[in-house]
Enzyme design. Structure first.
Site, PDB file in Angstrom:
ATOM      1  NE  ARG A 144     -14.496  63.238 -63.427  1.00  0.00           N
ATOM      2  CZ  ARG A 144     -13.630  63.657 -62.325  1.00  0.00           C
ATOM      3  NH1 ARG A 144     -13.968  64.591 -61.815  1.00  0.00           N
ATOM      4  NH2 ARG A 144     -12.610  62.863 -62.141  1.00  0.00           N
TER       5      ARG A 144
ATOM      6  CE1 TYR B  42     -10.183  59.478 -74.114  1.00  0.00           C
ATOM      7  CE2 TYR B  42     -10.300  58.142 -75.838  1.00  0.00           C
ATOM      8  CZ  TYR B  42     -10.905  59.085 -75.087  1.00  0.00           C
ATOM      9  OH  TYR B  42     -12.139  59.580 -75.262  1.00  0.00           O
TER      10      TYR B  42
ATOM     11  CB  SER C 138     -12.433  63.135 -75.258  1.00  0.00           C
ATOM     12  OG  SER C 138     -12.429  63.145 -73.720  1.00  0.00           O
TER      13      SER C 138
ATOM     14  CB  ALA D 277     -14.324  53.875 -85.400  1.00  0.00           C
TER      15      ALA D 277
ATOM     16  N   GLY E 162      -4.778  60.850 -60.995  1.00  0.00           N
ATOM     17  CA  GLY E 162      -5.342  61.346 -62.171  1.00  0.00           C
ATOM     18  C   GLY E 162      -6.526  61.994 -62.125  1.00  0.00           C
TER      19      GLY E 162
ATOM     20  CE  LYS F 172     -11.405  60.046 -78.834  1.00  0.00           C
ATOM     21  NZ  LYS F 172     -12.343  59.599 -79.993  1.00  0.00           N
TER      22      LYS F 172
HETATM   23  C1  WQD Z   1     -16.182  59.417 -63.201  1.00  0.00           C
HETATM   24  C2  WQD Z   1     -15.953  59.608 -61.711  1.00  0.00           C
HETATM   25  C3  WQD Z   1     -13.996  58.643 -60.636  1.00  0.00           C
HETATM   26  C4  WQD Z   1     -15.387  54.441 -60.999  1.00  0.00           C
HETATM   27  C5  WQD Z   1     -14.735  60.053 -68.518  1.00  0.00           C
HETATM   28  C6  WQD Z   1     -13.755  58.948 -69.895  1.00  0.00           C
HETATM   29  C7  WQD Z   1     -13.257  59.881 -70.541  1.00  0.00           C
HETATM   30  C8  WQD Z   1     -14.002  61.217 -70.908  1.00  0.00           C
HETATM   31  C9  WQD Z   1     -14.485  61.896 -69.556  1.00  0.00           C
HETATM   32  C10 WQD Z   1     -14.752  60.685 -73.136  1.00  0.00           C
HETATM   33  C11 WQD Z   1     -14.522  59.831 -61.273  1.00  0.00           C
HETATM   34  C12 WQD Z   1     -15.405  58.013 -59.922  1.00  0.00           C
HETATM   35  C13 WQD Z   1     -15.319  55.836 -61.248  1.00  0.00           C
HETATM   36  C14 WQD Z   1     -15.486  53.626 -60.010  1.00  0.00           C
HETATM   37  C15 WQD Z   1     -15.388  56.035 -58.777  1.00  0.00           C
HETATM   38  N1  WQD Z   1     -14.825  60.988 -71.814  1.00  0.00           N
HETATM   39  N2  WQD Z   1     -15.254  56.542 -60.135  1.00  0.00           N
HETATM   40  N3  WQD Z   1     -15.562  54.357 -58.890  1.00  0.00           N
HETATM   41  O1  WQD Z   1     -12.428  59.521 -65.354  1.00  0.00           O
HETATM   42  O2  WQD Z   1     -14.381  61.116 -65.658  1.00  0.00           O
HETATM   43  O3  WQD Z   1     -13.462  60.121 -67.563  1.00  0.00           O
HETATM   44  O4  WQD Z   1     -15.277  61.033 -68.905  1.00  0.00           O
HETATM   45  O5  WQD Z   1     -13.882  60.667 -73.745  1.00  0.00           O
HETATM   46  O6  WQD Z   1     -12.634  59.128 -71.541  1.00  0.00           O
HETATM   47  O7  WQD Z   1     -13.235  57.766 -69.106  1.00  0.00           O
HETATM   48  O8  WQD Z   1     -15.144  59.119 -65.989  1.00  0.00           O
HETATM   49  O9  WQD Z   1     -16.512  57.168 -65.016  1.00  0.00           O
HETATM   50  O10 WQD Z   1     -14.129  56.675 -64.939  1.00  0.00           O
HETATM   51  O11 WQD Z   1     -15.148  58.408 -63.330  1.00  0.00           O
HETATM   52  O12 WQD Z   1     -15.538  56.441 -57.655  1.00  0.00           O
HETATM   53  O13 WQD Z   1     -15.362  52.615 -60.031  1.00  0.00           O
HETATM   54  O14 WQD Z   1     -16.435  58.478 -60.908  1.00  0.00           O
HETATM   55  O15 WQD Z   1     -13.094  58.727 -59.631  1.00  0.00           O
HETATM   56  O16 WQD Z   1     -14.591  60.603 -59.986  1.00  0.00           O
HETATM   57  P1  WQD Z   1     -13.984  59.876 -66.074  1.00  0.00           P
HETATM   58  P2  WQD Z   1     -15.232  57.736 -64.916  1.00  0.00           P
END
Ligand code: WQD
Length: 328
Positions: free
Chosen positions: A220, A140, A116, A73, A283, A144
């Protein structure tokens, strides 16, 4: 003996509840239902309430003979955490303290925490292992990191034993398509690609194609939500067997690009995914993927599902339930 799962009506929580139940574990879910879905909990017992209610937590643990906790949660929207930090300090941090105090009062000393990889911020070395610097880049992520340290200190003051699970990019849905991610709030890549593929949104934006990667898009570590669920069950068993507190990176160890996610979706759906190229997102690190060695040696766990398993399960879920849980 029961396992208390907070946030068990949410995405990773509901998949973990199913995994625990299918392995004959007794589960009780505590969820505020602010974002959770009743239908995601299946036949598990659901107590609607807030982790901040210490008395409720203690009573629930005593009445259900809870011996272990998995704590999901939390609020998890990175951007929102920078606009409304108070919600994140109170819900994610103070809420965790209240939960810990509540379970301790019932004699519970075994705790698995949903952390995370974002606690590390932009990776300084790849793959990312548990020795990487803790350098959060959002409120955020800071929440964590703070709860990880709070759990450490409860180990010093109250003999709490905790496993902090640092997830990478959770994605996918249950193999039988019965539950999945609620895309109504999701800002993550996979649900947004599914939405675009199903014509439920404008074309998905690819945030930058000029990165120093093989196809120019960010990389990723996408891990199947059921692999995550398996890891949580093994972490509980590890604590049950007397394991000491630890922190584990939970990923596949494989990097996947944005275009590879799009192409996998086209394979799974047999359709073209409409996308537009957009500027880089502030970022975003160029690449982030785990070194899962320690999780392997500590839990005897490794991810088993492939990118096509992840995307195929997500496609089955979203194409069968375009309204998400609203359609249940
Ligand atoms: C992934 C990739 C974007 C949306 C997440 C969680 C974070 C943590 C780690 C748990 C990036 C690209 C995204 C879009 C895109 N997990 N993208 N177009 O930023 O890696 O972080 O995983 O806590 O909390 O948020 O995930 O899915 O936002 O982005 O090109 O419309 O996809 O640039 O390279 P992120 P994401």
């Amino acid at each position: 003996m029961s396992i208390l799962v907070t946030g068990g009506a949410g995405y990773i929580g509901s998949h973990t509840v199913r995994s625990l139940q299918s392995n004959d574990r007794k589960v009780v879910v505590l969820d505020s239902m602010e974002f959770g879905h009743r239908s995601a909990v299946g036949n598990a017992e659901l107590v609607v309430g807030n982790v901040r209610d210490r008395a409720l937590v203690t009573e629930l643990c005593k009445s259900h003979n809870v011996t272990q906790v998995v704590h999901f949660a939390a609020y998890k929207a990175v951007g929102e955490s920078m606009e409304h930090p108070d919600r994140y300090w109170l819900n994610n941090v103070a809420g965790s303290v209240d939960l810990i105090e509540g379970v301790l009062a019932a004699g519970v000393r075994e705790f698995v925490f949903s952390s995370s990889c974002s606690v590390n911020g932009t990776p300084t070395k790849l793959p990312v292992d548990e020795s990487a610097p803790v350098a959060p880049e959002s409120v955020y992520a800071e929440t964590k990191a703070m709860v990880e340290r709070i759990l450490h200190w409860y180990g010093v003051t109250h003999e709490l034993r905790a496993v902090s699970m640092r997830y990478f990019n959770a994605a996918g849905a249950s193999a039988d398509g019965a539950i999945g991610e609620d895309w109504s709030r999701a800002q993550n890549l996979v649900p947004l690609v599914m939405k675009a593929a199903l014509g439920k949104s404008p074309p998905v934006q690819v945030f930058g194609t000029d990165y120093p990667t093989p196809d120019g898009t960010c990389i990723r570590d996408y891990i199947h939500v059921d692999d995550l669920a398996d890891a949580h069950m093994r972490a509980l068993d590890y604590l049950h067997d007397g394991g000491a507190s630890t922190t584990l990176n939970v990923g596949t160890g494989t990097g996947t690009s944005v275009f590879e996610v799009i192409h996998a979706t086209e394979r799974a759906s047999g359709q073209t995914v409409p996308y537009t190229v957009a500027p880089r997102r502030a970022g975003d690190p160029v690449a982030s993927y785990a070194d899962p060695t320690k999780a392997g040696s500590t839990l005897g766990w490794s991810a088993t599902r492939t990118l096509d398993d992840i995307i195929g399960s997500a496609w089955r879920w979203h194409s069968a339930h375009p309204e998400g849980f609203a359609g249940f």
